[in-house]
Enzyme design. Structure first.
Site, PDB file in Angstrom:
ATOM      1  N   ASP A  42       0.844  -1.198   0.000  1.00 51.15           N
ATOM      2  CA  ASP A  42       0.000   0.000   0.000  1.00 51.15           C
ATOM      3  C   ASP A  42       0.880   1.250   0.000  1.00 51.15           C
ATOM      4  O   ASP A  42       2.055   1.192   0.373  1.00 51.15           O
ATOM      5  CB  ASP A  42      -0.895  -0.008   1.257  1.00 51.15           C
ATOM      6  CG  ASP A  42      -2.121   0.880   1.125  1.00 51.15           C
ATOM      7  OD1 ASP A  42      -2.219   1.659   0.148  1.00 51.15           O
ATOM      8  OD2 ASP A  42      -2.989   0.796   2.013  1.00 51.15           O
ATOM      9  N   GLY A  43       0.309   2.356  -0.396  1.00 53.65           N
ATOM     10  CA  GLY A  43       1.001   3.637  -0.342  1.00 53.65           C
ATOM     11  C   GLY A  43       0.889   4.258   1.044  1.00 53.65           C
ATOM     12  O   GLY A  43       0.344   3.661   1.970  1.00 53.65           O
ATOM     13  N   ASP A  56       0.944   8.492   3.052  1.00 60.09           N
ATOM     14  CA  ASP A  56       1.074   9.952   2.900  1.00 60.09           C
ATOM     15  C   ASP A  56       2.355  10.458   3.548  1.00 60.09           C
ATOM     16  O   ASP A  56       2.933  11.435   3.077  1.00 60.09           O
ATOM     17  CB  ASP A  56      -0.159  10.634   3.495  1.00 60.09           C
ATOM     18  CG  ASP A  56      -1.413  10.195   2.762  1.00 60.09           C
ATOM     19  OD1 ASP A  56      -1.484  10.417   1.545  1.00 60.09           O
ATOM     20  OD2 ASP A  56      -2.291   9.581   3.393  1.00 60.09           O
ATOM     21  N   GLU A  68      -7.823  -0.134   4.930  1.00 60.23           N
ATOM     22  CA  GLU A  68      -6.382  -0.357   4.767  1.00 60.23           C
ATOM     23  C   GLU A  68      -5.743  -0.857   6.061  1.00 60.23           C
ATOM     24  O   GLU A  68      -4.885  -1.740   6.049  1.00 60.23           O
ATOM     25  CB  GLU A  68      -5.697   0.941   4.323  1.00 60.23           C
ATOM     26  CG  GLU A  68      -6.053   1.342   2.894  1.00 60.23           C
ATOM     27  CD  GLU A  68      -5.568   2.723   2.500  1.00 60.23           C
ATOM     28  OE1 GLU A  68      -5.424   2.970   1.299  1.00 60.23           O
ATOM     29  OE2 GLU A  68      -5.333   3.572   3.393  1.00 60.23           O
ATOM     30  N   LYS A 115       7.845  11.378   0.621  1.00 55.39           N
ATOM     31  CA  LYS A 115       6.923  11.011   1.712  1.00 55.39           C
ATOM     32  C   LYS A 115       7.665  10.776   3.028  1.00 55.39           C
ATOM     33  O   LYS A 115       7.033  10.596   4.065  1.00 55.39           O
ATOM     34  CB  LYS A 115       6.155   9.735   1.342  1.00 55.39           C
ATOM     35  CG  LYS A 115       5.357   9.813   0.034  1.00 55.39           C
ATOM     36  CD  LYS A 115       4.052  10.498   0.247  1.00 55.39           C
ATOM     37  CE  LYS A 115       3.164  10.574  -0.978  1.00 55.39           C
ATOM     38  NZ  LYS A 115       2.581   9.322  -1.390  1.00 55.39           N
TER      39      LYS A 115
HETATM   40  C1  5RP Z   1      -5.393   6.107   0.763  1.00 57.00           C
HETATM   41  C2  5RP Z   1      -3.986   6.188   1.237  1.00 57.00           C
HETATM   42  C3  5RP Z   1      -2.929   6.301   0.193  1.00 57.00           C
HETATM   43  O1  5RP Z   1      -2.101   5.197   0.281  1.00 57.00           O
HETATM   44  C4  5RP Z   1      -2.134   7.554   0.429  1.00 57.00           C
HETATM   45  O2  5RP Z   1      -3.033   8.658   0.421  1.00 57.00           O
HETATM   46  C5  5RP Z   1      -1.052   7.753  -0.626  1.00 57.00           C
HETATM   47  O3  5RP Z   1      -1.653   8.025  -1.856  1.00 57.00           O
HETATM   48  P1  5RP Z   1      -0.813   8.212  -3.185  1.00 57.00           P
HETATM   49  O4  5RP Z   1      -0.150   6.911  -3.472  1.00 57.00           O
HETATM   50  O5  5RP Z   1      -1.848   8.587  -4.226  1.00 57.00           O
HETATM   51  O6  5RP Z   1       0.195   9.333  -2.962  1.00 57.00           O
HETATM   52  O7  5RP Z   1      -3.691   6.126   2.407  1.00 57.00           O
HETATM   53  O8  5RP Z   1      -6.284   6.103   1.841  1.00 57.00           O
END
Ligand code: 5RP
Length: 261
Positions: free
Chosen positions: A89-90, A92, A111, A129
């Site tokens: 997963d990504g 922020d 998530e 990040k």
């Molecule tokens: C979604 C998240 C995303 O993983 C986070 O916002 C990162 O998003 P991106 O990959 O578009 O920068 O937590 O709820």
């Protein structure tokens, strides 16, 4: 085409691809949400089509579920899967202990459940990040719609006792209406600026009636794959303290040359 991709998008793609290539045949995989996670899902879709990779994917949002199905990935619910080998997963923000802020895309509730039900969580992110201290990115808190303004007041009172620099909390909007999560809830974005004690903040926020889940992921992430715009990727493992640096290449060609959006 990739000529149009920004350096940040190329970095996201590089991280996503490196992590997707760590998925092995037969795995049950949590599929994150967001633009970085979408690159990862696309790469897994390619591997399913090209290599016959067999995986069961557990999506963390309706958006990801739709994308995975379109790409031919077998989608199952978390309860059907039971337990997962891996979630990718990504995020922020992430700090040196691999604590995270998530929920910029509004999916942090599912998530967090999916990542916690996994042997391993791998975060994929561009280098921007990484932070010394979490909190510059507004912290998402999912709250039930009933009495959300009272919940906000209670959150702000609780924050007064925390090691944070701000207590502003705004209701996330989707145009003129409040944003609604996959679970039918709203999101408050907390502008804390600096979160001195993320573990305590996460625990205290979840004690407030009306709060469903906050976007702090503490001791959940095991590895981070950090992408750079030139195809370099760093892989850090918090459990064994290792660090690797790779340069992604694709059959000797430019990694980004055949990417379509
Ligand atoms: C979604 C998240 C995303 O993983 C986070 O916002 C990162 O998003 P991106 O990959 O578009 O920068 O937590 O709820």
């Amino acid at each position: 085409m990739t000529g149009d991709l920004s350096p940040i998008d190329k970095a996201k793609y590089a991280a996503a691809r490196r992590a997707a290539d760590m998925v092995q045949d037969g795995m049950r995989v949590g599929l994150g949400t967001g633009s970085t996670a979408a690159w990862m899902v696309r790469r897994l879709g390619e591997r399913v089509q090209d290599e016959g990779l067999r995986i069961k994917g557990v999506p963390t949002s309706t958006r990801t579920a739709q994308l995975a199905r379109e790409l031919g990935i077998e989608v199952v619910s978390l309860d059907q899967a039971g337990w997962l080998d891996l979630t990718i997963d990504g995020a922020d923000e992430f700090d040196g202990d691999l604590n995270l802020i998530k929920g910029g895309g509004g999916a942090h509730l599912q998530e967090k459940i999916v990542a916690t039900a996994s042997d391993q969580m791998i975060v994929i992110a561009d280098a921007g990040k990484e932070v010394e201290t979490l909190g510059a990115f507004p912290l998402p808190v999912e709250v039930i719609p009933f009495g959300w303004q009272t919940t906000r007041t209670l959150i702000q009172e609780a924050l007064d006792t925390m090691d944070v620099l701000g207590t502003s909390a705004t209701l996330r909007m989707n145009g003129e209406a409040p944003f609604v999560t996959d679970e039918g809830n709203h999101i408050l974005d907390l502008r804390l600026q600096r979160i001195g004690n993320p573990r305590q903040t996460a625990l205290v926020l979840n004690q407030v009636p009306g709060v469903v889940e906050n976007g702090l992921f503490i001791d959940i992430c095991d590895k981070v794959v950090i992408g750079h715009g030139d195809g370099r990727v760093e892989l850090r493992d918090i459990n064994d303290g290792t660090f690797e640096l790779d340069q992604l290449v694709d059959g000797g060609e430019n990694l980004f040359s055949d990417l379509a959006d």
